[in-house]
Design an enzyme around this catalytic site. Sequence first.
Site, PDB file in Angstrom:
ATOM      1  N   GLY A  47       0.770  -1.252   0.000  1.00 56.45           N
ATOM      2  CA  GLY A  47       0.000   0.000   0.000  1.00 56.45           C
ATOM      3  C   GLY A  47       0.793   1.289   0.000  1.00 56.45           C
ATOM      4  N   ASP A 102       0.930   3.351   4.374  1.00 59.61           N
ATOM      5  CA  ASP A 102      -0.166   4.001   3.648  1.00 59.61           C
ATOM      6  C   ASP A 102      -1.201   4.540   4.623  1.00 59.61           C
ATOM      7  OD1 ASP A 102      -0.965   1.442   4.428  1.00 59.61           O
ATOM      8  OD2 ASP A 102      -1.814   0.885   2.489  1.00 59.61           O
ATOM      9  N   ASP A 105      -4.776   2.184  10.844  1.00 60.01           N
ATOM     10  CA  ASP A 105      -6.185   1.982  11.168  1.00 60.01           C
ATOM     11  C   ASP A 105      -6.259   1.493  12.631  1.00 60.01           C
ATOM     12  OD1 ASP A 105      -8.992   1.615  10.119  1.00 60.01           O
ATOM     13  OD2 ASP A 105      -8.558  -0.506  10.320  1.00 60.01           O
ATOM     14  N   LYS A 133      -6.466   6.898  10.938  1.00 62.38           N
ATOM     15  CA  LYS A 133      -7.857   6.878  11.423  1.00 62.38           C
ATOM     16  C   LYS A 133      -7.812   6.892  12.959  1.00 62.38           C
ATOM     17  CE  LYS A 133      -9.523   3.870   7.612  1.00 62.38           C
ATOM     18  NZ  LYS A 133     -10.051   2.533   7.280  1.00 62.38           N
ATOM     19  N   PHE A 154     -13.671   3.477   4.618  1.00 66.17           N
ATOM     20  CA  PHE A 154     -12.768   2.664   3.813  1.00 66.17           C
ATOM     21  C   PHE A 154     -12.383   3.442   2.555  1.00 66.17           C
ATOM     22  CE2 PHE A 154     -11.518  -0.647   0.843  1.00 66.17           C
ATOM     23  CZ  PHE A 154     -10.572  -1.291   1.622  1.00 66.17           C
ATOM     24  N   ASP A 161      -5.789  -0.376  -1.695  1.00 72.44           N
ATOM     25  CA  ASP A 161      -6.628  -1.235  -2.537  1.00 72.44           C
ATOM     26  C   ASP A 161      -7.897  -1.717  -1.842  1.00 72.44           C
ATOM     27  OD1 ASP A 161      -5.137  -2.975  -0.692  1.00 72.44           O
ATOM     28  OD2 ASP A 161      -6.043  -4.604  -1.841  1.00 72.44           O
ATOM     29  N   ARG A 167      -5.247   0.517  -6.498  1.00 72.99           N
ATOM     30  CA  ARG A 167      -3.969   1.086  -6.041  1.00 72.99           C
ATOM     31  C   ARG A 167      -3.451   2.188  -6.965  1.00 72.99           C
ATOM     32  NH1 ARG A 167      -2.169  -2.208  -1.983  1.00 72.99           N
ATOM     33  NH2 ARG A 167      -2.525  -4.438  -2.227  1.00 72.99           N
TER      34      ARG A 167
END
Length: 177
Positions: A47, A102, A105, A133, A154, A161, A167
Site C-alpha cells: 500500500g 499508507d 487503522d 484513522k 474505507f 486497494d 492502487r
Amino acid sequence: MVKLHDKKFELYIPDRTIQERVKELSEVIKSKISPTDDLHFVVVLNGAYMFAGDLTKHFETTCGISFLKVSSYEGTSSTDKIELQLDVDGSLEDKRVIVVEDIVDSGNTIDFLINHLKKKKPKSIEICTCLFKPRAYTKEHEIDFVGFEIENEFVVGYGMDYNQLGRNLKDLHVISS
Ligand code: IMP
Ligand code: MG
C-alpha cells in the site's frame, strides 16, 4: 465514481491536495533530521509504494530505503492475524528508521512492525503514514508524521486497494454508501 469489484467509490482527496501535503510533510521530517542521523526509510508494501515514492523524492541528502511486506486486511476490515511476507534486506543497526505506511487503522500492523524492527537494533523507530484513522486506533505508540487524519471510512487509491484493485488511482476515493 469508480467501481471496484462489488463496491462504488467516490472522490475523497484529490491528487493535487495529496501532493501539496506530502511535500509539506517531507519538510517537517527534514526539519527534525540532524546531519549526523543515518536516515533510513522502511516502506511497507504494497500500500505505501506510491506515498513512499512521492515522499522520498523530496529528500536531497543520502538516505537508505528498503521494503518489507505484511498482510492483514481482508476485504474492508482489519484483522489481527499479521504475517510478515517479506523482510527488509541489509542491516538497520544504529539507523534512524522511519517506517512509511499508507494508512494506520487499528494500529495492529504498526504494533507488529515496531516489535519486529526493534530486534534489528536501530537507533530509533518513527512512524510516517499518509492516512491515520484516530477513532479506529487502539495502540499506544505515537504516530510521528501524519499526512491526513480521516474518519473510520474505507478508502482506496494512492496505493491503497480494495481486494487488490484501486492502487493505481492518483486521487484518494472513499466507499460510497
Ligand atoms: P491496521 O493494522 O488495522 O492499522 O491496518 C493497517 C493496514 O490495513 C494498512 O496498512 C492498509 O494496508 C490496510 N488498510 C487499513 N484501512 C484501509 C482502508 O481504508 N483502505 C485500504 N486499506 C486499508
Ligand atoms: Mg499498509
